[in-house]
Design an enzyme around this catalytic site. Structure first.
Site, PDB file in Angstrom:
ATOM      1  N   GLU A   1    -123.219   5.649  82.929  1.00 49.89           N
ATOM      2  CA  GLU A   1    -123.706   5.116  81.655  1.00 49.89           C
ATOM      3  C   GLU A   1    -124.971   4.273  81.864  1.00 49.89           C
ATOM      4  O   GLU A   1    -125.954   4.406  81.144  1.00 49.89           O
ATOM      5  CB  GLU A   1    -122.587   4.264  81.045  1.00 49.89           C
ATOM      6  CG  GLU A   1    -122.953   3.595  79.760  1.00 49.89           C
ATOM      7  CD  GLU A   1    -122.307   4.263  78.560  1.00 49.89           C
ATOM      8  OE1 GLU A   1    -121.087   4.514  78.583  1.00 49.89           O
ATOM      9  OE2 GLU A   1    -123.037   4.550  77.626  1.00 49.89           O
TER      10      GLU A   1
ATOM     11  N   SER B   1    -124.253   8.022  73.715  1.00 49.90           N
ATOM     12  CA  SER B   1    -124.865   7.112  74.692  1.00 49.90           C
ATOM     13  C   SER B   1    -126.181   7.681  75.194  1.00 49.90           C
ATOM     14  O   SER B   1    -126.992   6.950  75.742  1.00 49.90           O
ATOM     15  CB  SER B   1    -123.983   6.957  75.928  1.00 49.90           C
ATOM     16  OG  SER B   1    -122.735   6.495  75.611  1.00 49.90           O
TER      17      SER B   1
ATOM     18  N   ASP C   1    -128.798   5.264  80.370  1.00 46.40           N
ATOM     19  CA  ASP C   1    -129.518   4.413  79.425  1.00 46.40           C
ATOM     20  C   ASP C   1    -130.923   4.112  79.904  1.00 46.40           C
ATOM     21  O   ASP C   1    -131.895   4.291  79.187  1.00 46.40           O
ATOM     22  CB  ASP C   1    -128.794   3.073  79.252  1.00 46.40           C
ATOM     23  CG  ASP C   1    -127.554   3.204  78.397  1.00 46.40           C
ATOM     24  OD1 ASP C   1    -127.241   4.324  77.961  1.00 46.40           O
ATOM     25  OD2 ASP C   1    -126.885   2.174  78.178  1.00 46.40           O
TER      26      ASP C   1
END
Ligand SMILES: *[C@@H]1O[C@H](CO)[C@@H](O)[C@H](O)[C@H]1NC(C)=O
Ligand SMILES: *[C@@H]1O[C@H](CO)[C@@H](O)[C@H](O)[C@H]1NC(C)=O
Ligand SMILES: *[C@@H]1O[C@H](CO)[C@@H](O)[C@H](O)[C@H]1NC(C)=O
Ligand SMILES: *[C@@H]1O[C@H](CO)[C@@H](O)[C@H](O)[C@H]1NC(C)=O
Ligand SMILES: *[C@@H]1O[C@H](CO)[C@@H](O)[C@H](O)[C@H]1NC(C)=O
Length: 578
Positions: A282, A486, A286
């Site tokens: 994650e 995400s 990002d």
């Protein structure tokens, strides 16, 4: 096994005792918070009386209605106050708690021997460290237990807490008792056999084997000249997991995938703790994607992993924002909780925190979630959809997900069936979206049964971007098939930051809270600022009434993909004042 069963029985017994105690003794601000322990966490035991806890006291703010009005004016393109944002100091003067609130809370804490609490610039939160036994005396009913999930450990109270009646008008809620740290949203799912077969059937021409920065830039019409150039611009992503991006992964990612445009390969500032362990998927996703769409823009990472077992990482991030006078203009956040699991006091107060960000000119983007409309199973009753928060806050911009019509070509986009969307059960619909949502409800050929959602609530997402089949470098390995909102959220974050960049270069204020401008722009009539996504439906309950299908995308705004996906040059033109 027997010990656990007995533990559960004792717990149930103490819950009823506590319920009695609260009624008798005081006021329980978060009595409506779901006390279910989230999946994946297991109970270890009661903490030792001397174990230290961190509690956050959300103090009642002043002038919240005035703040809401001000947000409306500074983010309305047609208002003379558009872009006249407040500094952190001006914000403090507006919202800081009254002297009575400050002194009442202070006296109460001191009476229990609690000293050395830390405040923040806006003075509306206090962070205090104290032993568990003292916290349990301070907050009658609370009882601190330890829980673990994998490597993470959290201290929480499985029973409601109360406060003295006299504090009801001074404290919104106490943080560090009920909400558990987030789990990762992003998924890495290899293709099924069918997809593999499909891949082999297509010819070779113009194929891409997954989403990379050049695919994103091609689809959203970013040329090699569309990179940041303003020295005052900045963007950020926030992390709440015990996982980190790795500078070496970022550098390798850029080397592999960002050859064709000017970019940076380093994060400028990490706020909080950047651990040195294994990189997380994650975290890598990002930072790699916000820095590819928002190329050559100074990037920060807020890393609030919740190092202390009693910390609420998300709340810690909100405190940080209100304690720093200079923060990036754009924040991309992939985080969400079920709205129904949170107390109203908490939801409303966090919503005010987003107003505070908006009035400062910050753009806060949240992922819409990866469960479509969601499903809340009601034992013995009929199910409902399950909105996610902060996605459902009327003061953030929520980003949904799409997929290419043909997964291996840069084609037009359709709904990614995971794209979170729907209607808040708590926040009423804000004016800026009323016409768009009414139009959707009137013209949709098929709507789920009305009992599944409240169509007068805040509807989301606001816009979307590709969320399927991304490449990410993590722990020095390029990994395909990474999916989720995400992924779409940092892509939109970077694009908003690029528009801010041009605005700053021309001496205009940054975009700030985007929604009022976005909806107004789209309602002016057909524009090609966003590619309308009109095909596909998202996930929902698997029951007989909806059969796994929530809402469906359609022309113009819809609660699956919002207004659609960005067409950079046109969006820039529309949002760059003349
Ligand atoms: C807020 O910032 C000030 C000044 O940097 C610091 O002293 C204070 O401890 C911070 N508050 C919190 C809750 O960390
Ligand atoms: C953007 O890309 C689309 C499809 O790739 C193309 O049709 C369009 O002309 C491009 N340019 C603008 C300014 O929209
Ligand atoms: C990158 O941004 C800096 C300012 O932050 C600017 O001086 C430089 O020209 C930019 N690079 C490119 C390739 O545009
Ligand atoms: C950057 O910000 C500083 C401080 O706000 C300001 O003095 C300066 O003029 C800005 N520079 C540009 C190029 O906008
Ligand atoms: C639906 O939402 C509106 C606005 O938030 C609220 O006033 C109303 O009570 C809700 N209706 C139901 C049935 O929950």
């Amino acid at each position: 096994m027997e010990a656990t069963a007995r533990g559960r029985f004792l717990l149930a017994f103490s819950v009823s005792l506590v319920a009695w105690w609260c009624q008798a003794q005081g006021w329980a601000p978060e009595e409506d918070h779901s006390l279910q322990i989230p999946k994946g966490w297991s109970h270890v035991g009661r903490v030792a009386p001397s174990d230290e806890l961190v509690l956050i006291f959300a103090l009642r703010q002043q002038n919240v209605e005035q703040l809401a009005k001000l947000v409306g004016r500074v983010s309305d393109l047609d208002s003379p106050q558009y872009g006249k944002y407040l500094s952190l100091e001006e914000l403090r003067m507006l919202v800081q708690p009254s002297r009575l609130t400050l002194s009442t809370v202070h006296k109460w804490l001191v009476a229990y021997g609690i000293k050395g609490c830390k405040t923040i610039s806006t003075m509306d939160f206090l962070e205090c460290v104290m032993p568990a036994c003292m916290a349990e005396r301070l907050l009658p009913g609370a009882q601190f237990h330890r829980y673990v999930s994998g490597q993470r450990s959290a201290v929480r109270s499985p029973v409601p807490y109360s406060l003295p009646e006299e504090l009801a008008e001074h404290i919104d809620f106490v943080g560090g008792l009920h909400r558990f740290p987030a789990q990762s949203m992003v998924v890495n799912t290899p293709l099924g056999k069918q997809d593999m077969a499909a891949r082999h059937q297509h010819g070779r021409a113009a194929f891409h084997l997954g989403v990379t920065p050049s695919v994103i830039r091609q689809r959203y019409n970013l040329t090699e000249r569309d990179v940041g150039a303003s020295p005052n611009n900045s963007q950020a992503c926030a992390q709440f997991l015990e996982q980190y991006f790795h500078p070496a992964d970022l550098a390798e990612f850029m080397q592999l995938f960002a050859r064709s445009f000017g970019h940076r390969s380093q994060v400028d500032q990490v706020v909080g703790h950047q651990g040195s362990g294994k990189a997380g998927l994650e975290a890598s996703l990002d930072v790699e994607y916000i820095m590819s769409s928002g190329a050559n823009i100074s990037t920060w990472v807020f890393s609030n992993a919740g190092r202390h077992e009693s910390q609420e990482p998300f709340l810690a991030w909100l405190l940080l924002l209100s304690n720093m006078s200079s923060v990036p203009w754009v924040h991309s956040v992939s985080y969400g909780d079920y709205e129904d699991s949170l107390s109203r006091a908490y939801l409303e107060r966090v919503n005010v925190e987003f107003m505070k960000a908006a009035v400062r000119g910050l753009t806060v983007l949240f992922a819409s979630g990866d469960e479509g409309a969601g499903c809340r199973k009601v034992a013995g009753g009929s199910h409902t959809f399950r909105p996610s928060f902060p996605a459902s806050s009327p003061y953030v911009t929520t980003v949904g997900g799409t997929a290419f019509k043909n997964p291996f070509r840069v084609t037009w986009e359709v709904t990614d069936y995971i794209s979170g969307g729907g209607f808040s059960s708590v926040f009423p619909m804000p004016d800026y979206q009323a016409a768009a949502v009414r139009n959707f409800l009137r013209s949709a050929p098929r709507l789920p049964p009305r009992s599944y959602y409240n169509s007068s609530g805040r509807a989301y997402p606001d816009l979307s971007a590709l969320s399927d089949n991304y490449w990410v470098v993590t722990n020095r390995i390029p990994l395909p098939w990474v999916s989720g909102t995400s992924a779409s959220t940092p892509v939109v974050g970077g694009i908003v930051a690029l528009i801010n960049d041009r605005r700053l270069q021309q001496g205009q204020p940054p975009l700030g809270f985007l929604n009022p401008a976005l909806y107004k722009l789209q309602e002016k009539g057909p524009s090609d600022a966003l590619y309308d996504v009109t095909q596909g439906c998202h996930l929902a309950c698997l029951d007989a009434a909806v059969e796994g299908q929530g809402f469906c995308a359609g022309p113009s705004w819809d609660p699956v993909t919002g207004w659609g996906t960005p067409n950079f040059p046109q969006l820039l033109r529309a949002l760059l004042s003349p």
